[in-house]
Design a protein around this motif. Structure first.
Motif, PDB file in Angstrom:
ATOM      1  N   LYS A  15       0.836  -1.202   0.000  1.00 40.10           N
ATOM      2  CA  LYS A  15       0.000   0.000   0.000  1.00 40.10           C
ATOM      3  C   LYS A  15       0.871   1.253   0.000  1.00 40.10           C
ATOM      4  CE  LYS A  15      -3.782  -2.219   2.447  1.00 40.10           C
ATOM      5  NZ  LYS A  15      -4.377  -2.396   3.777  1.00 40.10           N
ATOM      6  N   GLU A  16       1.943   1.249   0.793  1.00 39.09           N
ATOM      7  CA  GLU A  16       2.848   2.410   0.843  1.00 39.09           C
ATOM      8  C   GLU A  16       3.471   2.677  -0.521  1.00 39.09           C
ATOM      9  OE1 GLU A  16       3.307   4.642   3.202  1.00 39.09           O
ATOM     10  OE2 GLU A  16       1.863   3.610   4.494  1.00 39.09           O
ATOM     11  N   ILE A  17       3.888   1.624  -1.212  1.00 44.28           N
ATOM     12  CA  ILE A  17       4.442   1.777  -2.567  1.00 44.28           C
ATOM     13  C   ILE A  17       3.388   2.387  -3.482  1.00 44.28           C
ATOM     14  CG2 ILE A  17       5.235   0.493  -4.610  1.00 44.28           C
ATOM     15  CD1 ILE A  17       6.521  -1.529  -2.567  1.00 44.28           C
ATOM     16  N   LEU A  18       2.162   1.941  -3.360  1.00 45.00           N
ATOM     17  CA  LEU A  18       1.065   2.452  -4.191  1.00 45.00           C
ATOM     18  C   LEU A  18       0.764   3.919  -3.888  1.00 45.00           C
ATOM     19  CD1 LEU A  18      -1.162  -0.717  -4.011  1.00 45.00           C
ATOM     20  CD2 LEU A  18      -0.227   0.272  -6.115  1.00 45.00           C
ATOM     21  N   TYR A  19       0.773   4.302  -2.609  1.00 43.39           N
ATOM     22  CA  TYR A  19       0.519   5.701  -2.249  1.00 43.39           C
ATOM     23  C   TYR A  19       1.562   6.608  -2.903  1.00 43.39           C
ATOM     24  CZ  TYR A  19      -2.288   3.716   1.617  1.00 43.39           C
ATOM     25  OH  TYR A  19      -3.187   3.026   2.380  1.00 43.39           O
ATOM     26  N   ARG A  20       2.819   6.216  -2.793  1.00 45.69           N
ATOM     27  CA  ARG A  20       3.894   7.035  -3.375  1.00 45.69           C
ATOM     28  C   ARG A  20       3.745   7.129  -4.890  1.00 45.69           C
ATOM     29  NH1 ARG A  20       6.949   4.179   0.485  1.00 45.69           N
ATOM     30  NH2 ARG A  20       7.854   2.805  -1.099  1.00 45.69           N
ATOM     31  N   ALA A  21       3.417   6.016  -5.538  1.00 44.62           N
ATOM     32  CA  ALA A  21       3.280   6.008  -6.997  1.00 44.62           C
ATOM     33  C   ALA A  21       2.106   6.879  -7.440  1.00 44.62           C
ATOM     34  CB  ALA A  21       3.111   4.571  -7.504  1.00 44.62           C
ATOM     35  N   ALA A  22       0.985   6.806  -6.732  1.00 44.06           N
ATOM     36  CA  ALA A  22      -0.190   7.613  -7.101  1.00 44.06           C
ATOM     37  C   ALA A  22       0.132   9.097  -7.003  1.00 44.06           C
ATOM     38  CB  ALA A  22      -1.372   7.248  -6.208  1.00 44.06           C
ATOM     39  N   ARG A  23       0.787   9.489  -5.915  1.00 43.65           N
ATOM     40  CA  ARG A  23       1.139  10.903  -5.754  1.00 43.65           C
ATOM     41  C   ARG A  23       2.159  11.344  -6.798  1.00 43.65           C
ATOM     42  NH1 ARG A  23       0.890   9.804   0.187  1.00 43.65           N
ATOM     43  NH2 ARG A  23       3.081   9.272  -0.007  1.00 43.65           N
ATOM     44  N   ARG A  24       3.158  10.505  -7.059  1.00 53.71           N
ATOM     45  CA  ARG A  24       4.235  10.854  -7.992  1.00 53.71           C
ATOM     46  C   ARG A  24       3.716  10.984  -9.423  1.00 53.71           C
ATOM     47  NH1 ARG A  24       6.988   6.345  -7.782  1.00 53.71           N
ATOM     48  NH2 ARG A  24       6.563   5.662  -9.890  1.00 53.71           N
ATOM     49  N   VAL A  32     -10.226  -0.721  -1.949  1.00 51.21           N
ATOM     50  CA  VAL A  32     -11.555  -1.225  -1.620  1.00 51.21           C
ATOM     51  C   VAL A  32     -11.403  -2.312  -0.559  1.00 51.21           C
ATOM     52  CG1 VAL A  32     -13.667  -2.287  -2.521  1.00 51.21           C
ATOM     53  CG2 VAL A  32     -12.317  -0.750  -3.982  1.00 51.21           C
ATOM     54  N   ALA A  33     -12.140  -2.149   0.552  1.00 48.91           N
ATOM     55  CA  ALA A  33     -12.048  -3.108   1.655  1.00 48.91           C
ATOM     56  C   ALA A  33     -13.363  -3.134   2.416  1.00 48.91           C
ATOM     57  CB  ALA A  33     -10.915  -2.717   2.599  1.00 48.91           C
ATOM     58  N   ASN A  34     -13.565  -4.201   3.192  1.00 52.07           N
ATOM     59  CA  ASN A  34     -14.773  -4.239   4.012  1.00 52.07           C
ATOM     60  C   ASN A  34     -14.504  -3.745   5.428  1.00 52.07           C
ATOM     61  OD1 ASN A  34     -13.583  -6.434   5.301  1.00 52.07           O
ATOM     62  ND2 ASN A  34     -14.726  -7.929   4.109  1.00 52.07           N
ATOM     63  N   GLN A  35     -13.371  -3.097   5.607  1.00 52.81           N
ATOM     64  CA  GLN A  35     -13.054  -2.446   6.876  1.00 52.81           C
ATOM     65  C   GLN A  35     -12.630  -1.006   6.586  1.00 52.81           C
ATOM     66  OE1 GLN A  35      -9.881  -4.784   8.453  1.00 52.81           O
ATOM     67  NE2 GLN A  35      -8.572  -4.460   6.693  1.00 52.81           N
ATOM     68  N   MET A  36     -12.688  -0.169   7.594  1.00 59.81           N
ATOM     69  CA  MET A  36     -12.281   1.219   7.427  1.00 59.81           C
ATOM     70  C   MET A  36     -10.764   1.268   7.224  1.00 59.81           C
ATOM     71  SD  MET A  36     -13.203   4.315   7.229  1.00 59.81           S
ATOM     72  CE  MET A  36     -14.671   4.772   8.113  1.00 59.81           C
ATOM     73  N   LEU A  37     -10.335   2.005   6.220  1.00 60.78           N
ATOM     74  CA  LEU A  37      -8.911   2.141   5.928  1.00 60.78           C
ATOM     75  C   LEU A  37      -8.483   3.582   6.131  1.00 60.78           C
ATOM     76  CD1 LEU A  37      -8.612   0.162   2.574  1.00 60.78           C
ATOM     77  CD2 LEU A  37      -7.843  -0.593   4.818  1.00 60.78           C
ATOM     78  N   ARG A  38      -7.289   3.747   6.657  1.00 60.51           N
ATOM     79  CA  ARG A  38      -6.688   5.075   6.741  1.00 60.51           C
ATOM     80  C   ARG A  38      -5.766   5.221   5.548  1.00 60.51           C
ATOM     81  NH1 ARG A  38      -5.817   5.777  13.081  1.00 60.51           N
ATOM     82  NH2 ARG A  38      -7.317   7.455  13.219  1.00 60.51           N
ATOM     83  N   VAL A  39      -5.983   6.269   4.800  1.00 65.40           N
ATOM     84  CA  VAL A  39      -5.115   6.544   3.657  1.00 65.40           C
ATOM     85  C   VAL A  39      -4.568   7.962   3.808  1.00 65.40           C
ATOM     86  CG1 VAL A  39      -6.307   4.942   2.106  1.00 65.40           C
ATOM     87  CG2 VAL A  39      -7.018   7.331   2.185  1.00 65.40           C
ATOM     88  N   PRO A  40      -3.395   8.204   3.242  1.00 63.83           N
ATOM     89  CA  PRO A  40      -2.832   9.550   3.356  1.00 63.83           C
ATOM     90  C   PRO A  40      -3.690  10.567   2.608  1.00 63.83           C
ATOM     91  CG  PRO A  40      -1.411   8.123   2.021  1.00 63.83           C
ATOM     92  CD  PRO A  40      -2.540   7.282   2.512  1.00 63.83           C
ATOM     93  N   TRP A  44      -5.366  12.132  -5.080  1.00 62.77           N
ATOM     94  CA  TRP A  44      -5.236  10.948  -5.937  1.00 62.77           C
ATOM     95  C   TRP A  44      -5.608   9.654  -5.238  1.00 62.77           C
ATOM     96  CZ3 TRP A  44      -5.030  12.756 -10.510  1.00 62.77           C
ATOM     97  CH2 TRP A  44      -4.377  13.957 -10.759  1.00 62.77           C
ATOM     98  N   ILE A  45      -5.788   9.685  -3.909  1.00 67.85           N
ATOM     99  CA  ILE A  45      -5.967   8.452  -3.134  1.00 67.85           C
ATOM    100  C   ILE A  45      -7.296   8.484  -2.403  1.00 67.85           C
ATOM    101  CG2 ILE A  45      -5.012   7.015  -1.292  1.00 67.85           C
ATOM    102  CD1 ILE A  45      -2.272   8.400  -1.879  1.00 67.85           C
ATOM    103  N   ARG A  46      -8.051   7.391  -2.549  1.00 69.82           N
ATOM    104  CA  ARG A  46      -9.295   7.283  -1.781  1.00 69.82           C
ATOM    105  C   ARG A  46      -9.495   5.840  -1.336  1.00 69.82           C
ATOM    106  NH1 ARG A  46     -14.672   6.325  -4.664  1.00 69.82           N
ATOM    107  NH2 ARG A  46     -14.059   5.213  -6.547  1.00 69.82           N
ATOM    108  N   ALA A  47     -10.238   5.698  -0.245  1.00 68.53           N
ATOM    109  CA  ALA A  47     -10.590   4.372   0.261  1.00 68.53           C
ATOM    110  C   ALA A  47     -12.100   4.231   0.186  1.00 68.53           C
ATOM    111  CB  ALA A  47     -10.112   4.206   1.700  1.00 68.53           C
ATOM    112  N   VAL A  48     -12.552   3.062  -0.212  1.00 69.75           N
ATOM    113  CA  VAL A  48     -13.981   2.751  -0.277  1.00 69.75           C
ATOM    114  C   VAL A  48     -14.231   1.572   0.641  1.00 69.75           C
ATOM    115  CG1 VAL A  48     -15.843   1.919  -1.756  1.00 69.75           C
ATOM    116  CG2 VAL A  48     -14.188   3.568  -2.658  1.00 69.75           C
ATOM    117  N   GLN A  49     -15.140   1.772   1.598  1.00 71.05           N
ATOM    118  CA  GLN A  49     -15.519   0.675   2.480  1.00 71.05           C
ATOM    119  C   GLN A  49     -16.805   0.060   1.955  1.00 71.05           C
ATOM    120  OE1 GLN A  49     -16.015   1.696   6.614  1.00 71.05           O
ATOM    121  NE2 GLN A  49     -16.368  -0.422   7.209  1.00 71.05           N
ATOM    122  N   VAL A  50     -16.784  -1.254   1.773  1.00 70.70           N
ATOM    123  CA  VAL A  50     -17.964  -1.987   1.323  1.00 70.70           C
ATOM    124  C   VAL A  50     -18.492  -2.804   2.501  1.00 70.70           C
ATOM    125  CG1 VAL A  50     -17.229  -2.087  -1.096  1.00 70.70           C
ATOM    126  CG2 VAL A  50     -16.575  -3.936   0.460  1.00 70.70           C
TER     127      VAL A  50
END
Length: 148
Positions: A15-24, A32-40, A44-50
């Motif tokens: 996930k950390e690699i992905l965050y850096r790549a999205a911002r860069r 997408v997860a069925n639990q609450m996620l903390r994202v920076p 460019w970055i969003r979390a969706v809870q299902v």
């Protein structure tokens, strides 16, 4: 191009690699997860809870992913669904799954599932190594560089 992540089982280091790549690169990244996620915080970055339930996150990703998108998952049936739509799949170890190799992976997954259901202890996957992390980052960079 968007990046979709099957985030329930995705390792934190990936996930950390992905965050850096999205911002860069300015590439939209959706976890997408069925639990609450903390994202920076990032445009460019969003979390969706299902809702909880079997394959709910997978079905959300399969429904939203489009041709040209990148999907991050180790789930072989989900990979097969999005590949059929024209998306590219990278597993957390950096292996690129495609129409050329997904049938083989589905067959192996089904075989291992049959062994497990008959009581054979097949063990689990090895821990994610530094080489796996590097392979993932390299594969992601190659795909993002192609987007032009």
């Amino acid at each position: 191009m968007k990046i979709w992540v099957d985030a329930d089982a995705c390792p934190a280091v990936i996930k950390e690699i992905l965050y850096r790549a999205a911002r860069r690169t300015g590439t939209p990244l959706t976890l997408v997860a069925n639990q609450m996620l903390r994202v920076p915080p990032s445009p460019w970055i969003r979390a969706v809870q299902v809702p909880g339930g079997f394959d709910v996150a997978d079905q959300r990703i399969a429904g939203e992913a489009e041709a040209g998108d990148i999907v991050i998952t180790a789930d072989i049936p989900l990979a097969a669904q999005v590949i059929a739509k024209g998306a590219t799949v990278i597993d957390p170890r950096g292996e690129c799954l495609s129409a050329a190799n997904i049938q083989e992976r589905l067959s192996m997954r089904n075989f291992m599932d049959t062994l497990r259901s008959s009581g054979v202890d097949t063990g689990g996957p090895a821990a994610l190594s530094n080489a796996d992390r590097q392979a993932f980052a390299n594969q992601l960079d190659r795909l993002l560089a192609k987007r032009g």
